[in-house]
Design a protein around this motif. Structure first.
Motif, PDB file in Angstrom:
ATOM      1  N   ARG A 436       0.826  -1.208   0.000  1.00  0.00           N
ATOM      2  CA  ARG A 436       0.000   0.000   0.000  1.00  0.00           C
ATOM      3  C   ARG A 436       0.858   1.255   0.000  1.00  0.00           C
ATOM      4  O   ARG A 436       0.547   2.248  -0.679  1.00  0.00           O
ATOM      5  CB  ARG A 436      -0.918   0.015   1.218  1.00  0.00           C
ATOM      6  CG  ARG A 436      -2.329  -0.530   1.042  1.00  0.00           C
ATOM      7  CD  ARG A 436      -2.370  -1.864   0.404  1.00  0.00           C
ATOM      8  NE  ARG A 436      -3.728  -2.426   0.359  1.00  0.00           N
ATOM      9  CZ  ARG A 436      -3.974  -3.668   0.007  1.00  0.00           C
ATOM     10  NH1 ARG A 436      -2.970  -4.476  -0.331  1.00  0.00           N
ATOM     11  NH2 ARG A 436      -5.213  -4.129  -0.061  1.00  0.00           N
ATOM     12  N   THR A 440       0.838   4.078  -2.943  1.00  0.00           N
ATOM     13  CA  THR A 440       0.543   5.479  -2.640  1.00  0.00           C
ATOM     14  C   THR A 440       1.672   6.391  -3.104  1.00  0.00           C
ATOM     15  O   THR A 440       1.428   7.458  -3.687  1.00  0.00           O
ATOM     16  CB  THR A 440       0.316   5.647  -1.133  1.00  0.00           C
ATOM     17  OG1 THR A 440      -0.753   4.795  -0.715  1.00  0.00           O
ATOM     18  CG2 THR A 440      -0.021   7.091  -0.794  1.00  0.00           C
ATOM     19  N   ARG A 443       1.513   7.087  -6.640  1.00  0.00           N
ATOM     20  CA  ARG A 443       0.231   7.679  -7.008  1.00  0.00           C
ATOM     21  C   ARG A 443      -0.597   6.714  -7.856  1.00  0.00           C
ATOM     22  O   ARG A 443      -1.394   7.117  -8.696  1.00  0.00           O
ATOM     23  CB  ARG A 443       0.432   9.022  -7.713  1.00  0.00           C
ATOM     24  CG  ARG A 443       0.999  10.071  -6.762  1.00  0.00           C
ATOM     25  CD  ARG A 443       1.248  11.389  -7.448  1.00  0.00           C
ATOM     26  NE  ARG A 443       0.012  11.989  -7.978  1.00  0.00           N
ATOM     27  CZ  ARG A 443      -0.021  13.190  -8.575  1.00  0.00           C
ATOM     28  NH1 ARG A 443       1.100  13.901  -8.680  1.00  0.00           N
ATOM     29  NH2 ARG A 443      -1.143  13.666  -9.040  1.00  0.00           N
ATOM     30  N   ASP A 445      -2.633   4.706  -6.382  1.00  0.00           N
ATOM     31  CA  ASP A 445      -3.910   4.599  -5.674  1.00  0.00           C
ATOM     32  C   ASP A 445      -5.003   5.405  -6.375  1.00  0.00           C
ATOM     33  O   ASP A 445      -6.184   5.051  -6.326  1.00  0.00           O
ATOM     34  CB  ASP A 445      -3.758   5.050  -4.224  1.00  0.00           C
ATOM     35  CG  ASP A 445      -3.133   6.433  -4.107  1.00  0.00           C
ATOM     36  OD1 ASP A 445      -2.489   6.885  -5.080  1.00  0.00           O
ATOM     37  OD2 ASP A 445      -3.273   7.057  -3.039  1.00  0.00           O
ATOM     38  N   GLU A 446      -4.603   6.480  -7.080  1.00  0.00           N
ATOM     39  CA  GLU A 446      -5.571   7.261  -7.841  1.00  0.00           C
ATOM     40  C   GLU A 446      -6.186   6.421  -8.959  1.00  0.00           C
ATOM     41  O   GLU A 446      -7.381   6.539  -9.250  1.00  0.00           O
ATOM     42  CB  GLU A 446      -4.900   8.504  -8.431  1.00  0.00           C
ATOM     43  CG  GLU A 446      -4.284   9.434  -7.392  1.00  0.00           C
ATOM     44  CD  GLU A 446      -3.471  10.535  -8.034  1.00  0.00           C
ATOM     45  OE1 GLU A 446      -3.417  10.571  -9.283  1.00  0.00           O
ATOM     46  OE2 GLU A 446      -2.891  11.364  -7.298  1.00  0.00           O
TER      47      GLU A 446
END
Length: 570
Positions: A436, A440, A443, A445-446
């Motif tokens: 995770r 993150t 980027r 996670d976007e």
């Protein structure tokens, strides 16, 4: 054939193959011997007391049952050995391909390997499961039947035995006649496959030019040549098939005539003659199948030869006494690298202190990406040395070297799985929290938040369901998760839209922090903060220094920079 198979598989797989061959041979002999019990059956049936046939008939039934059990066990052994060898072959081929130099993978070889690793391996390893039993039966069972004939009547046995060298000669003659045509057909088949792929890839161009209804001449020509080669192969096999059928028919006719002569002369009984003729007829089927089986075996043998050639391609040598670097500075020391007759890197000497960033810029074809590949030891240099932590990369074990390097390519390849599975390729044992965190930081996670399925969303074959920028974020997350001390970046922001470029830049900055970095870039904005810049042209370093120093120098780098700053370049 078996010797070549064991050579390709390796000596550790010899025992199960030999056991399977021995079991199949025993089964074929049992099949031939079971037919010998037809003599007492027919003798009783045509004798003065036909009711006495039940005892010999029971013996014949028992022999057939034993043969059936042996056949089941031998076929099962063949299937098990075949699946085991297939798995072993894929593992051995994959392990070997992973150790070959990247330069070995030309476009032609990649196409050939794709065919070889799919149909080729299946065809070659299918010998044990599907071809070996019928081939052994076609050879051993008739010879066993001939031995039975010799035991009952030497004249008829010798007449049948005379067919063996004739059949062998026909098979050798047919094999030699078809060898050239088989090779030509295989070559034409590979060429046609390449043309089909070319035709499919050319669809956007053909449709843009309004040529969707036209025939693609190169594809048509290759398919026509394949058809002609296939026709020549069939025609070359036809004389052998006809000759084998005639030889088998001629031997049966000789046995019929000779049997009738011996029976009329009182030298042999009618039941024995009938038995000999039944045995001869039983031998005809496997003999006639030899042509088809031999053709399939030749095809399998050709694939084995190709597999053997690949497996004997020398990999990059591993050091006998590997050294493990204790730091992570990088150095190119008078490096020379040639590809064929072309010198790609010519006397390059550059050093990168640990924790610093080196940018390599220059025109296309200057050898920039090759420098990164030499650092990762995708190739070995022809002269000079590439060092990590003061240790020549050739003295570092491949696994150790790869564990120290994170490589982010311009063209990102993703496997057909979930995003999480592709990220975890960076470090399989990473915790969920570490994954995770890497996602993150990149980027990514976007991207995950807007995909249906989120973490479980499949990326498609090669990452086809993601955009180029999204695939690049997965690659950066993978590199962040690996947490290697050396980072190699190869044109990672080329051809990205502004949104993805900004996200990728942010991820790259996190990836480079505190690590030794070598980056290749065409967009010079991405390299201005590098600690050192080298300008490469025709494989040679023509300028080097910091961004400000190179601008003051006013050379090729300065020209490139000013050109990149013009509105037209944007």
């Amino acid at each position: 054939m078996i010797r070549l198979l064991l050579k390709v598989l390796g000596p550790e797989h010899a025992p199960p193959v030999r056991r399977t061959v021995a079991l199949m041979t025993t089964t074929a002999i049992a099949e031939g011997l079971s037919y010998a019990l037809l003599v007492p059956v027919l003798r009783a049936l045509f004798g003065s007391e036909p009711g006495d046939v039940w005892l010999p008939l029971a013996g014949f039934g028992a022999a057939v049952a034993i043969y059936a059990v042996l056949r089941y066990v031998s076929d099962l052994s063949g299937f098990r050995a075949g699946t085991t060898l297939l798995r072993a072959m894929y593992h051995r081929l994959g392990d070997h391909l992973a150790r070959l130099p990247i330069g070995w993978y030309s476009a032609d070889r990649v196409g050939q390997l794709s065919v070889l690793a799919s149909n080729g391996v299946l065809q070659a390893m299918g010998v044990i499961a599907h071809l070996l039993a019928p081939f052994i039966s076609a050879c051993v069972t008739p010879l066993t039947i001939v031995a039975v004939m010799l035991a009952f009547n030497w004249q008829l046995g010798l007449a049948a035995l005379a067919a063996a060298p004739v059949v062998a000669a026909i098979q050798v003659w047919t094999g030699r006649a078809m060898a050239v045509h088989d090779a030509e057909r295989a070559e034409r088949r590979h060429e046609a496959a390449g043309r089909v792929i070319e035709y499919l890839q050319a669809q956007p161009v053909l449709r843009a030019g309004g040529r969707t209804t036209e025939r693609f001449r190169l594809l048509d020509d290759s398919l026509t040549e394949l058809q002609r080669a296939s026709r020549r192969t069939v025609l070359s096999a036809l004389p052998g098939v006809v000759a084998l059928a005639l030889a088998v028919q001629a031997v049966f006719t000789v046995l019929l005539v000779l049997g009738a002569y011996l029976a009329l002369g009182g030298h042999i009984g009618v039941p024995e003659v009938l038995t000999i003729l039944v045995l001869a007829a039983r031998s005809a089927d496997p003999l006639l199948s030899l042509s088809d089986i031999s053709g399939k075996l030749r095809g399998a043998r050709a694939e084995l030869v190709r597999l053997d050639a690949v497996l004997h391609t020398p990999p990059l040598p591993e050091p006998p006494d590997p050294v493990e670097p204790d730091r992570h500075d990088l150095e190119f020391d008078s490096v020379v690298f040639r590809h064929g007759d072309h010198t790609v890197i010519d006397d390059v000497s550059v050093s990168v202190p640990e924790g610093r960033r080196l940018a390599v810029v220059g025109p296309s074809g200057a050898g920039k990406s090759t420098l990164l590949q030499l650092l990762a030891r995708f190739y070995d240099v022809d002269a000079g040395a590439v060092r990590v932590g003061g240790v020549d990369v050739r003295a570092v074990a491949s696994e150790v070297l790869m564990s120290r390097i994170a490589f982010v390519f311009q063209a990102v390849h993703l496997f057909d799985g979930t995003i999480e599975e592709n990220v975890r390729l960076g470090r399989a044992g990473a915790t969920d929290a570490e994954v995770r965190a890497a996602v993150t930081a990149a980027r990514l996670d976007e991207v995950i938040d807007r995909l249906p399925g989120g973490w479980a969303a499949h990326v498609g074959e090669g990452g086809a369901l993601l955009s180029g920028g999204e695939r690049q974020r997965v690659s950066i997350a993978r590199a962040l998760l690996k947490d290697a001390p050396v980072v190699l970046l190869d044109e990672v922001t080329s051809a990205l839209d502004p949104v993805n470029e900004a996200a990728v830049h942010a991820g790259i900055e996190r990836l480079m922090a505190g690590r030794t970095v070598v980056m290749v870039a065409h967009r010079l904005r991405t390299v201005r903060r590098a600690d050192h810049i080298v300008f490469l042209d025709n494989g040679r370093v023509t300028e080097q220094g910091t961004h400000e120093e190179l601008l003051r120098h006013g050379g090729r780098y300065a020209d490139y920079w000013h050109l990149s700053m013009t509105p037209a370049a944007d």
